[in-house]
Write a protein that holds these residues in place. Structure first.
Motif, PDB file in Angstrom:
ATOM      1  N   THR A  97       0.827  -1.209   0.000  1.00 12.68           N
ATOM      2  CA  THR A  97       0.000   0.000   0.000  1.00 12.68           C
ATOM      3  C   THR A  97       0.858   1.254   0.000  1.00 12.68           C
ATOM      4  N   GLY A  98       2.163   1.082   0.009  1.00 12.43           N
ATOM      5  CA  GLY A  98       3.041   2.237   0.072  1.00 12.43           C
ATOM      6  C   GLY A  98       3.922   2.203   1.296  1.00 12.43           C
ATOM      7  N   HIS A  99       4.103   3.357   1.914  1.00 14.47           N
ATOM      8  CA  HIS A  99       5.087   3.518   2.985  1.00 14.47           C
ATOM      9  C   HIS A  99       4.810   2.616   4.179  1.00 14.47           C
ATOM     10  N   PHE A 100       3.559   2.535   4.621  1.00 11.65           N
ATOM     11  CA  PHE A 100       3.308   1.839   5.878  1.00 11.65           C
ATOM     12  C   PHE A 100       3.281   0.328   5.723  1.00 11.65           C
ATOM     13  N   SER A 101       2.825  -0.182   4.613  1.00 16.54           N
ATOM     14  CA  SER A 101       2.920  -1.633   4.418  1.00 16.54           C
ATOM     15  C   SER A 101       4.379  -2.053   4.330  1.00 16.54           C
ATOM     16  N   GLU A 102       5.184  -1.251   3.654  1.00 17.41           N
ATOM     17  CA  GLU A 102       6.600  -1.583   3.534  1.00 17.41           C
ATOM     18  C   GLU A 102       7.312  -1.475   4.872  1.00 17.41           C
ATOM     19  N   SER A 103       6.944  -0.485   5.679  1.00 19.11           N
ATOM     20  CA  SER A 103       7.548  -0.351   7.006  1.00 19.11           C
ATOM     21  C   SER A 103       7.212  -1.554   7.881  1.00 19.11           C
ATOM     22  N   PRO A 119       2.837  -6.262  -5.408  1.00 19.85           N
ATOM     23  CA  PRO A 119       3.395  -4.992  -5.883  1.00 19.85           C
ATOM     24  C   PRO A 119       2.570  -3.805  -5.388  1.00 19.85           C
ATOM     25  N   PHE A 120       3.259  -2.689  -5.149  1.00 19.53           N
ATOM     26  CA  PHE A 120       2.585  -1.438  -4.824  1.00 19.53           C
ATOM     27  C   PHE A 120       2.503  -0.598  -6.085  1.00 19.53           C
ATOM     28  N   HIS A 121       1.303  -0.181  -6.420  1.00 17.85           N
ATOM     29  CA  HIS A 121       1.079   0.697  -7.563  1.00 17.85           C
ATOM     30  C   HIS A 121       0.649   2.051  -7.029  1.00 17.85           C
ATOM     31  N   GLU A 122       1.525   3.033  -7.181  1.00 19.44           N
ATOM     32  CA  GLU A 122       1.274   4.341  -6.594  1.00 19.44           C
ATOM     33  C   GLU A 122      -0.071   4.908  -7.040  1.00 19.44           C
ATOM     34  N   GLY A 123      -0.841   5.323  -6.053  1.00 20.90           N
ATOM     35  CA  GLY A 123      -2.128   5.937  -6.337  1.00 20.90           C
ATOM     36  C   GLY A 123      -3.291   4.974  -6.364  1.00 20.90           C
ATOM     37  N   TYR A 124      -3.022   3.686  -6.081  1.00 17.10           N
ATOM     38  CA  TYR A 124      -4.076   2.676  -6.190  1.00 17.10           C
ATOM     39  C   TYR A 124      -4.147   1.826  -4.920  1.00 17.10           C
ATOM     40  N   PRO A 125      -5.341   1.367  -4.569  1.00 15.79           N
ATOM     41  CA  PRO A 125      -5.484   0.517  -3.386  1.00 15.79           C
ATOM     42  C   PRO A 125      -4.985  -0.897  -3.656  1.00 15.79           C
ATOM     43  N   ILE A 126      -5.031  -1.734  -2.625  1.00 11.68           N
ATOM     44  CA  ILE A 126      -4.614  -3.132  -2.755  1.00 11.68           C
ATOM     45  C   ILE A 126      -5.512  -3.848  -3.762  1.00 11.68           C
ATOM     46  N   ASP A 127      -4.911  -4.652  -4.613  1.00 12.96           N
ATOM     47  CA  ASP A 127      -5.637  -5.443  -5.602  1.00 12.96           C
ATOM     48  C   ASP A 127      -5.984  -6.799  -4.984  1.00 12.96           C
TER      49      ASP A 127
END
Length: 402
Positions: A97-103, A119-127
């Protein structure tokens, strides 16, 4: 005059706080926190902890799950979730989801877990399909849990928790479904039991309107069964040691009483307002901010980071600026010239994004003040955003009120 007074001069009025956490703390909560701490054996301490557990369970809509409070922030609650559910060498799926999932993923790896990412796709929610694909491929059922961030504060993107539960169920995989509600709880509806969420983590400083310092995990019967069988060494974070008992046992030591006094008061405020009214208020305030950003974006100098309108958070809005524009200068100008504090970009969004928090103890006048301050800051810096941001927000709120 002290050196700190010289460095930070007095300013009149109130500096508006619009970060996505810490959020604005109501006076009733601040007042509750001024009470004198009690002897640990005073029955009022246990009564306060009980009231906080009850309030949290009502907000999460769970009947029988166990609640574990910690003197910690959300990162501490992450670690508690990891060490109670995962032994070193076991696998966990953490959708990007971006920064916090990766942290959270980096923390799990540091504690010996094997992390599988989507994969994280910037600007999009979890698939949900990406989650299902990984679980179907895990034919040996080595993945113990799916750790999911409901609202990623850095990207201001909210993922569809019921859709993710359906995707997990469709695979027949037994992995636990674990959700981080740090930035969503108290701002949007959450239904732990109905949605089939096995465990959640959260913290005090956002939608719960309490200063930072109390983190929590909530675990259902399935999660507790995994915890009981988990051989990972632990002590302070251990759910089994903290389960039931007096406050000293439930906190593995002295409870942060004054923060709990504040939390009890916060749950009382949420109940008095009514949770459905709370959610409607957050929708309205978020809509006003989005109306302003949409207006500002017409000049081409900024835009929403979250590209999917339905996934835009009711807690915070992340605004990405055009290359060459410094979001930190916008923040500095808004704070020092117009007394409005907004948040900056985190992780991959640092230097590209500023964020407007709109959760917690806020009302329309406060959100309009924030929008006006940010608009004035950008105009004073010569950033073309037009002059209809505030007007668009007013029109949105007027229509919503009608």
């Amino acid at each position: 005059m002290t050196s700190s007074a010289a460095a930070f001069p007095y300013f009149p009025g109130v500096r508006l706080l619009h970060s996505p956490g810490p959020s604005n703390v109501p006076k009733a909560v601040l007042d509750a926190m001024t009470k004198q701490p009690m002897d640990m054996g005073d029955p009022r301490v246990d009564a306060c902890v009980d009231a906080c557990e009850s309030g949290l369970k009502k907000l999460l809509k769970t009947q029988a799950a166990d609640v574990f409070f910690y003197a910690a922030n959300g990162h501490g609650a992450w670690e508690a979730m990891i060490v109670n559910l995962l032994a070193p060498g076991q696998k966990v799926l953490i959708p990007g989801t971006g920064h916090f999932s990766e942290s959270w993923a980096i923390m799990a790896e540091a504690m010996g877990a094997i992390v599988v990412r989507t994969p994280f796709h910037e600007g999009y929610p979890i698939d949900p399909d990406a989650v299902a694909q990984i679980l179907r491929a895990d034919t040996q059922h080595e993945i113990v849990a799916v750790f999911t961030v409901h609202t990623d504060t850095a990207s201001s993107t909210t993922s569809d928790i019921p859709a993710l539960r359906r995707a997990i169920d469709a695979t027949g995989h037994p992995a636990l479904f674990v959700v981080d509600v740090v930035a969503s709880l108290g701002a949007i509806p959450f239904d732990m039991d109905q949605w089939g969420v096995n465990a959640v983590i959260g913290a005090s400083q956002k939608g719960l309107m309490v200063p930072p310092g109390v983190g929590f995990c909530v675990a259902d019967a399935r999660a507790m069964q995994v915890c009981e069988k988990n051989p990972a060494p632990r002590f302070y974070w251990d759910w089994l040691r903290r389960r039931k008992g007096p406050s000293y046992s439930r906190f593995c030591g002295t409870a942060p009483q004054n923060l709990l006094f504040g939390m009890e008061a916060a749950f009382e405020l949420l109940a008095r307002e009514g949770v459905e009214t709370v959610y409607a208020r957050h929708r309205a305030l978020a809509g006003a901010v989005r109306a302003a950003v949409q207006s500002w974006s017409q000049a081409g100098n900024l835009d929403f980071l979250c590209k999917v309108p339905s996934a835009r958070s009711d807690s915070v809005t992340a605004i990405v600026v055009k290359p060459g524009i410094d979001p930190e200068l916008i923040r500095k100008t808004a704070r020092e010239k117009f007394q409005v504090m907004v948040a900056g970009g985190l992780g991959p969004f640092a230097g590209r994004v500023f964020r407007i928090g709109h959760l917690g103890d806020l009302n329309p006048a406060m959100i309009l003040g924030c929008i006006a301050g940010v608009e004035a800051a950008m105009q004073s810096l010569g950033i073309e955003v037009g002059d209809r941001g505030v007007r668009s927000a007013v029109e949105y709120l007027s229509k919503d009120a009608g």
